[in-house]
Motif scaffolding. Structure first.
Motif, PDB file in Angstrom:
ATOM      1  N   VAL A   1      -5.464   1.583  -1.099  1.00 44.39           N
ATOM      2  CA  VAL A   1      -6.149   0.523  -0.349  1.00 44.39           C
ATOM      3  C   VAL A   1      -7.263  -0.071  -1.202  1.00 44.39           C
ATOM      4  O   VAL A   1      -7.410  -1.298  -1.295  1.00 44.39           O
TER       5      VAL A   1
ATOM      6  N   TYR B   1      -6.636  -3.994   0.015  1.00 42.56           N
ATOM      7  CA  TYR B   1      -6.037  -4.207   1.339  1.00 42.56           C
ATOM      8  C   TYR B   1      -7.101  -4.317   2.407  1.00 42.56           C
ATOM      9  O   TYR B   1      -8.061  -3.573   2.424  1.00 42.56           O
TER      10      TYR B   1
ATOM     11  N   VAL C   1       0.845  -1.202   0.000  1.00 47.45           N
ATOM     12  CA  VAL C   1       0.000   0.000   0.000  1.00 47.45           C
ATOM     13  C   VAL C   1       0.876   1.246   0.000  1.00 47.45           C
ATOM     14  O   VAL C   1       0.632   2.189  -0.757  1.00 47.45           O
TER      15      VAL C   1
END
Length: 46
Positions: free
Chosen positions: A40, A45, A7
């Motif tokens: 994200v 994520y 990320v």
């Protein structure tokens, strides 16, 4: 599995910045919040 490092790399910020963002630290700049949020979502994520 996507990691916090992935990320950070995608967003172009440090791992510490991503960690602070995830933990709700208000000190993360708005620009970085947007970059991290986009990364994200893009990477999925969790």
């Amino acid at each position: 599995m996507v990691t916090i490092k992935d990320v950070a790399k995608e967003a172009g910020v440090g791992v510490g910045t991503v960690s602070r963002y995830i933990n709700g630290d208000a000190a993360v700049k708005t620009k970085n919040r947007i970059l991290i949020d986009d990364a994200v979502k893009k990477l999925g994520y969790r």
